[in-house]
Design a protein around this motif. Structure first.
Motif, short mmCIF file in Angstrom:
data_model
loop_
_atom_site.label_atom_id
_atom_site.label_comp_id
_atom_site.label_asym_id
_atom_site.label_seq_id
_atom_site.Cartn_x
_atom_site.Cartn_y
_atom_site.Cartn_z
N GLN A 92 -4.46 -0.37 -6.87
CA GLN A 92 -4.92 -1.75 -6.93
C GLN A 92 -3.77 -2.69 -7.25
O GLN A 92 -3.67 -3.80 -6.70
N GLY A 93 -2.89 -2.26 -8.17
CA GLY A 93 -1.73 -3.06 -8.50
C GLY A 93 -0.80 -3.24 -7.32
O GLY A 93 -0.27 -4.33 -7.08
N LEU A 94 -0.62 -2.17 -6.55
CA LEU A 94 0.21 -2.25 -5.35
C LEU A 94 -0.43 -3.18 -4.33
O LEU A 94 0.26 -3.99 -3.70
N ARG A 95 -1.74 -3.10 -4.15
CA ARG A 95 -2.44 -3.99 -3.22
C ARG A 95 -2.24 -5.45 -3.63
O ARG A 95 -2.00 -6.32 -2.78
N GLN A 96 -2.36 -5.72 -4.93
CA GLN A 96 -2.19 -7.09 -5.41
C GLN A 96 -0.78 -7.58 -5.13
O GLN A 96 -0.58 -8.71 -4.68
N PHE A 97 0.20 -6.73 -5.37
CA PHE A 97 1.59 -7.10 -5.11
C PHE A 97 1.82 -7.32 -3.61
O PHE A 97 2.54 -8.23 -3.21
N GLU A 98 1.19 -6.50 -2.79
CA GLU A 98 1.31 -6.64 -1.33
C GLU A 98 0.74 -7.97 -0.86
O GLU A 98 1.28 -8.60 0.06
N ALA A 106 5.61 -3.90 1.48
CA ALA A 106 5.75 -2.93 2.56
C ALA A 106 6.91 -1.97 2.32
O ALA A 106 6.99 -0.92 2.98
N GLN A 107 7.81 -2.32 1.41
CA GLN A 107 8.96 -1.47 1.12
C GLN A 107 8.65 -0.38 0.08
O GLN A 107 9.50 0.44 -0.24
N ILE A 108 7.42 -0.39 -0.44
CA ILE A 108 7.04 0.56 -1.49
C ILE A 108 6.20 1.69 -0.92
O ILE A 108 5.19 1.45 -0.27
N GLN A 109 6.58 2.92 -1.17
CA GLN A 109 5.81 4.08 -0.74
C GLN A 109 5.16 4.76 -1.96
O GLN A 109 5.85 5.29 -2.81
N PRO A 110 3.83 4.73 -2.06
CA PRO A 110 3.16 5.43 -3.16
C PRO A 110 2.99 6.92 -2.83
O PRO A 110 2.67 7.29 -1.70
N ILE A 111 3.22 7.77 -3.84
CA ILE A 111 3.19 9.22 -3.64
C ILE A 111 2.41 9.88 -4.78
O ILE A 111 2.66 9.61 -5.96
N PHE A 112 1.47 10.76 -4.42
CA PHE A 112 0.73 11.57 -5.38
C PHE A 112 1.14 13.02 -5.19
O PHE A 112 1.08 13.55 -4.07
N VAL A 129 -6.38 11.32 -1.75
CA VAL A 129 -5.60 10.08 -1.64
C VAL A 129 -6.24 9.06 -0.71
O VAL A 129 -6.00 7.86 -0.84
N ASP A 130 -7.08 9.53 0.22
CA ASP A 130 -7.75 8.61 1.13
C ASP A 130 -8.69 7.65 0.41
O ASP A 130 -9.08 6.62 0.97
N ASN A 131 -9.03 7.98 -0.83
CA ASN A 131 -9.95 7.14 -1.61
C ASN A 131 -9.27 5.94 -2.24
O ASN A 131 -9.97 5.08 -2.81
N PHE A 132 -7.94 5.85 -2.17
CA PHE A 132 -7.25 4.86 -2.99
C PHE A 132 -6.45 3.81 -2.20
O PHE A 132 -6.69 2.63 -2.32
N HIS A 133 -5.48 4.25 -1.44
CA HIS A 133 -4.61 3.30 -0.74
C HIS A 133 -4.26 3.88 0.62
O HIS A 133 -3.96 5.08 0.72
N PRO A 134 -4.27 3.05 1.68
CA PRO A 134 -4.03 3.58 3.03
C PRO A 134 -2.65 4.20 3.23
O PRO A 134 -2.47 5.03 4.13
N ARG A 135 -1.69 3.83 2.39
CA ARG A 135 -0.34 4.39 2.56
C ARG A 135 0.01 5.43 1.50
O ARG A 135 1.13 5.93 1.46
N LEU A 136 -0.95 5.76 0.64
CA LEU A 136 -0.71 6.75 -0.40
C LEU A 136 -0.59 8.14 0.23
O LEU A 136 -1.46 8.57 0.98
N ILE A 137 0.50 8.82 -0.06
CA ILE A 137 0.75 10.16 0.47
C ILE A 137 0.42 11.19 -0.61
O ILE A 137 0.84 11.06 -1.77
N GLY A 138 -0.32 12.23 -0.22
CA GLY A 138 -0.62 13.32 -1.13
C GLY A 138 0.22 14.54 -0.80
O GLY A 138 0.31 14.93 0.37
N LEU A 139 0.83 15.14 -1.82
CA LEU A 139 1.71 16.28 -1.59
C LEU A 139 1.30 17.48 -2.45
O LEU A 139 0.87 17.32 -3.60
N THR A 140 1.46 18.65 -1.89
CA THR A 140 1.22 19.90 -2.59
C THR A 140 2.30 20.89 -2.18
O THR A 140 3.29 20.49 -1.55
N GLY A 141 2.13 22.14 -2.53
CA GLY A 141 3.14 23.13 -2.17
C GLY A 141 2.83 24.45 -2.83
O GLY A 141 1.74 24.64 -3.38
#
Length: 207
Positions: A92-98, A106-112, A129-141
């Motif tokens: 939400q904070g990123l959306r507000q800043f956007e 647009a220069q900020i990449q959010p990562i989970f 991650v689909d529940n939060f921000h369209p550009r939020l990337i989810g990573l595992t391994g």
């Protein structure tokens, strides 16, 4: 006193006064960026190379985000409260800043990044991650990859006691990091204070 010179004098003073007021107004309306040397995490050895997997099963490396600001949060999708709350406020904070600064946002990449690879496979992380921000990337391994990444980002975690239901919890440090385009740590984002505080912190450092 030279009365003929007075109109010119007044004109000069009036022009100078207007210029001074304009400068003052510009100073009040602008939000000068804080020097990065004053950033809370400036010079800290946090963050660095990792090799993880995104929701599409593709390999993702820290170097893939070179040139971008990065918001990084470590958590797990089965978390009942803290993780989804932090990620929601971060998003939400990123959306507000956007909205306030579209080009900078647009220069900020959010990562989970999950700390529970045992349950958080690529699809589960992607659905989360689909529940939060369209550009939020989810990573595992693999457990080893996640452990290495968490250590690099100064994140601690451990598996809680496993009940008969099997729905265990993960104990972990909940920190939302902001990194610069060069991958260096800048600050932590105050998700505990809400989305507006996150947006204000982003405005301090993203330029």
């Amino acid at each position: 006193m030279n009365l003929h010179a007075m109109p010119h004098t007044f004109k000069y003073l009036r022009t100078a006064a207007i210029a001074a007021l304009s400068l003052a107004a510009a100073s009040c309306n602008s939000n000068p960026a804080t020097p990065l040397e004053q950033a809370p995490l400036y010079g800290a050895t946090i963050g660095g190379p990792f090799e993880l997997t995104n929701s599409a099963g593709e390999t993702v490396r820290w170097s893939d985000f070179a040139g971008q600001y990065r918001i990084v949060y470590f958590g797990f999708t089965y978390c009942p409260d803290i993780c989804p709350t932090d990620v929601q406020r971060m998003s939400q904070g990123l959306r507000q800043f956007e909205q306030e600064s579209p080009e900078l946002g647009a220069q900020i990449q959010p990562i989970f990044i999950t700390i529970d690879p045992e349950r958080d496979n690529p699809q589960v992380v992607g659905d989360f991650v689909d529940n939060f921000h369209p550009r939020l990337i989810g990573l595992t391994g693999t457990p080893e990859q996640v452990k290495s990444a968490a250590k690099t980002f100064a994140v601690t975690y451990s598996k809680g006691e496993v009940p008969e239901s099997g729905n265990y919890l993960m104990n972990h440090s909940a920190i939302t990091y902001l990194f610069g385009p060069d991958g260096q740590p800048i600050a932590t984002l105050p998700t505990d204070l809400g989305a507006e505080a996150v947006a204000e912190e982003l405005a301090k450092w993203v330029r």
